[in-house]
Write a protein that holds these residues in place. Sequence first.
Motif, PDB file in Angstrom:
ATOM      1  N   ILE A   1     -32.156   6.397 -24.308  1.00 39.85           N
ATOM      2  CA  ILE A   1     -31.757   5.272 -23.460  1.00 39.85           C
ATOM      3  C   ILE A   1     -32.093   3.952 -24.153  1.00 39.85           C
ATOM      4  O   ILE A   1     -31.311   3.007 -24.119  1.00 39.85           O
ATOM      5  N   PHE A   2     -33.251   3.888 -24.792  1.00 34.01           N
ATOM      6  CA  PHE A   2     -33.650   2.677 -25.504  1.00 34.01           C
ATOM      7  C   PHE A   2     -32.670   2.375 -26.635  1.00 34.01           C
ATOM      8  O   PHE A   2     -32.258   1.224 -26.812  1.00 34.01           O
ATOM      9  N   GLY A   3     -32.264   3.398 -27.372  1.00 34.43           N
ATOM     10  CA  GLY A   3     -31.307   3.211 -28.457  1.00 34.43           C
ATOM     11  C   GLY A   3     -29.936   2.800 -27.953  1.00 34.43           C
ATOM     12  O   GLY A   3     -29.201   2.080 -28.626  1.00 34.43           O
ATOM     13  N   THR A   4     -29.590   3.207 -26.758  1.00 36.42           N
ATOM     14  CA  THR A   4     -28.303   2.842 -26.164  1.00 36.42           C
ATOM     15  C   THR A   4     -28.331   1.427 -25.596  1.00 36.42           C
ATOM     16  O   THR A   4     -27.351   0.695 -25.695  1.00 36.42           O
ATOM     17  N   LEU A   5     -29.443   1.029 -25.008  1.00 34.54           N
ATOM     18  CA  LEU A   5     -29.543  -0.284 -24.373  1.00 34.54           C
ATOM     19  C   LEU A   5     -29.858  -1.408 -25.357  1.00 34.54           C
ATOM     20  O   LEU A   5     -29.557  -2.564 -25.077  1.00 34.54           O
ATOM     21  N   LEU A   6     -30.445  -1.104 -26.479  1.00 35.65           N
ATOM     22  CA  LEU A   6     -30.824  -2.134 -27.444  1.00 35.65           C
ATOM     23  C   LEU A   6     -29.638  -2.990 -27.893  1.00 35.65           C
ATOM     24  O   LEU A   6     -29.736  -4.222 -27.870  1.00 35.65           O
ATOM     25  N   PRO A   7     -28.498  -2.399 -28.297  1.00 36.65           N
ATOM     26  CA  PRO A   7     -27.368  -3.253 -28.683  1.00 36.65           C
ATOM     27  C   PRO A   7     -26.865  -4.139 -27.534  1.00 36.65           C
ATOM     28  O   PRO A   7     -26.507  -5.303 -27.752  1.00 36.65           O
ATOM     29  N   LEU A   8     -26.889  -3.624 -26.316  1.00 39.10           N
ATOM     30  CA  LEU A   8     -26.466  -4.409 -25.160  1.00 39.10           C
ATOM     31  C   LEU A   8     -27.409  -5.587 -24.918  1.00 39.10           C
ATOM     32  O   LEU A   8     -26.968  -6.712 -24.658  1.00 39.10           O
ATOM     33  N   ILE A   9     -28.690  -5.343 -25.036  1.00 36.35           N
ATOM     34  CA  ILE A   9     -29.684  -6.407 -24.860  1.00 36.35           C
ATOM     35  C   ILE A   9     -29.545  -7.453 -25.960  1.00 36.35           C
ATOM     36  O   ILE A   9     -29.603  -8.657 -25.695  1.00 36.35           O
TER      37      ILE A   9
END
Length: 87
Positions: free
Chosen positions: A3-11
């Motif tokens: 989840i962290f790897g997925t949300l990092l680009p969005l953030i």
Amino acid sequence: MEIFGTLLPLILMFAIFYFLLIRPQQKKQKAIREMHNSLQRGDKIVTIGGLHGTIDSVDEDVMVILVNDNRKLTFDRAAVREVVNPD
């Protein structure tokens, strides 16, 4: 951890968007607000319509501008684009 790897680009995209678009616009709006609040009699101004004149009187929301041959025109305070007082 996925989840962290997925949300990092969005953030990161949101942070870049904020610092490149939102924050500079907020600074510009604040500067315009301060300029409108500091208007006073005798200031030479240009309106958003391109009219050049001198402020004769200023109320809370309305001002009277002296233009050619001492003609008086009434404008909203928000109609001022810039103050062109010679320093």
